[in-house]
Design a protein around this motif. Structure first.
Motif, PDB file in Angstrom:
ATOM      1  N   UNK A 164      15.240  -1.734   2.063  1.00  0.00           N
ATOM      2  CA  UNK A 164      14.014  -1.813   2.870  1.00  0.00           C
ATOM      3  C   UNK A 164      13.580  -0.484   3.468  1.00  0.00           C
ATOM      4  N   UNK A 165      14.516   0.367   3.847  1.00  0.00           N
ATOM      5  CA  UNK A 165      14.155   1.601   4.544  1.00  0.00           C
ATOM      6  C   UNK A 165      13.352   2.546   3.655  1.00  0.00           C
ATOM      7  N   UNK A 166      13.743   2.672   2.387  1.00  0.00           N
ATOM      8  CA  UNK A 166      13.039   3.585   1.484  1.00  0.00           C
ATOM      9  C   UNK A 166      11.582   3.190   1.326  1.00  0.00           C
ATOM     10  N   UNK A 167      11.331   1.904   1.090  1.00  0.00           N
ATOM     11  CA  UNK A 167       9.954   1.452   0.897  1.00  0.00           C
ATOM     12  C   UNK A 167       9.171   1.463   2.206  1.00  0.00           C
ATOM     13  N   UNK A 168       9.851   1.210   3.314  1.00  0.00           N
ATOM     14  CA  UNK A 168       9.191   1.294   4.620  1.00  0.00           C
ATOM     15  C   UNK A 168       8.712   2.727   4.865  1.00  0.00           C
ATOM     16  N   UNK A 169       9.551   3.695   4.565  1.00  0.00           N
ATOM     17  CA  UNK A 169       9.172   5.099   4.739  1.00  0.00           C
ATOM     18  C   UNK A 169       8.023   5.486   3.806  1.00  0.00           C
ATOM     19  N   UNK A 170       8.065   4.972   2.583  1.00  0.00           N
ATOM     20  CA  UNK A 170       7.002   5.285   1.623  1.00  0.00           C
ATOM     21  C   UNK A 170       5.661   4.740   2.097  1.00  0.00           C
ATOM     22  N   UNK A 171       5.670   3.543   2.660  1.00  0.00           N
ATOM     23  CA  UNK A 171       4.413   2.950   3.119  1.00  0.00           C
ATOM     24  C   UNK A 171       3.903   3.652   4.375  1.00  0.00           C
ATOM     25  N   UNK A 172       4.819   4.089   5.230  1.00  0.00           N
ATOM     26  CA  UNK A 172       4.407   4.865   6.402  1.00  0.00           C
ATOM     27  C   UNK A 172       3.752   6.180   5.966  1.00  0.00           C
TER      28      UNK A 172
END
Length: 227
Positions: A16-24
């Motif tokens: 989840x963290x990788x995609x959360x950072x990408x969307x941010x």
């Protein structure tokens, strides 16, 4: 009053963290096109991320960064938006300007390769679904629009989770371009797509996930301004 919006994607339950950072990061690029706005990103896979973003903002617009209407936009995200009294917009994949964006991108690839559309095949690769037609329908709609605008030798659509599968549609295409109809660089793009194209011995240019297209932040910003 500051206008605001939250870009919401599915994300990746396994990372989840990788995609959360990408969307941010995408949200920051969108905000750069919207002076005076506050834009954030949140994924459904990151527990509590959407709720935290909503609490920190003033009645934000909810922008689904999905390629089609479906289970996650209608059954998961929409109830959350409604419960918070927020307006949820149509998903990214049905943006009218996305066809223009895809056409321009494909013309750029053809020019860079020194190819003519008449001698080139287009492979549309997408998620698909074993339980819903909306993902495939959205892909076929884009395929039809691009076929009317660019005279490709042939166009095919293939899917990861339903037939016809990518590895079958990618076989024996010769000179070809693969347009990946995926929002994020998550599991399907990072694992399933390379495996499928390798199985099919596909060697043509493969376009990145939509989140990495340079035109996308401005496209989303324009949509938010019109909302």
């Amino acid at each position: 009053m500051t206008k605001s919006a939250i870009l919401v994607a599915h994300g990746s339950p396994s990372d989840p963290e990788t995609q959360e950072n990408a969307l941010q990061a995408l949200a920051a690029k969108v905000q750069a096109h919207l002076p005076g706005w506050q834009v954030r990103g949140a994924t459904l896979a990151a527990k509590g991320a959407l709720e935290t973003a909503i609490e920190a903002m003033n009645t934000p617009l909810i922008y689904p960064f999905f390629m089609a209407e479906g289970y996650f936009t209608n059954r998961i995200l929409a109830p959350k938006s409604q419960a918070a009294g927020l307006t949820q917009l149509a998903p990214f994949g049905v943006e009218p300007a996305l066809t223009d964006c895809a056409e321009a991108t494909l013309r750029g690839v053809l020019q860079a390769q020194g190819w003519q559309a008449e001698d080139t095949a287009l492979l549309m690769a997408a998620h698909g679904s074993a339980v819903s037609r909306t993902s495939a329908d959205s892909t076929h709609a884009m395929q039809a629009q691009l076929s009317r605008r660019l005279p490709f030798r042939t166009t095919r659509a293939g899917f990861i989770e339903e037939p016809p599968f990518v590895q079958d549609q990618a076989r024996d295409l010769g000179q070809a371009i693969c347009l990946c109809y995926f929002a994020l660089n998550a599991g399907h793009m990072l694992e399933d797509m390379p495996e499928a194209l390798d199985t099919a011995a596909f060697t043509g240019p493969v376009l990145p996930a939509m989140i990495d297209w340079p035109q996308v932040p401005a496209l989303i910003a324009d949509s938010l301004k019109r909302a």
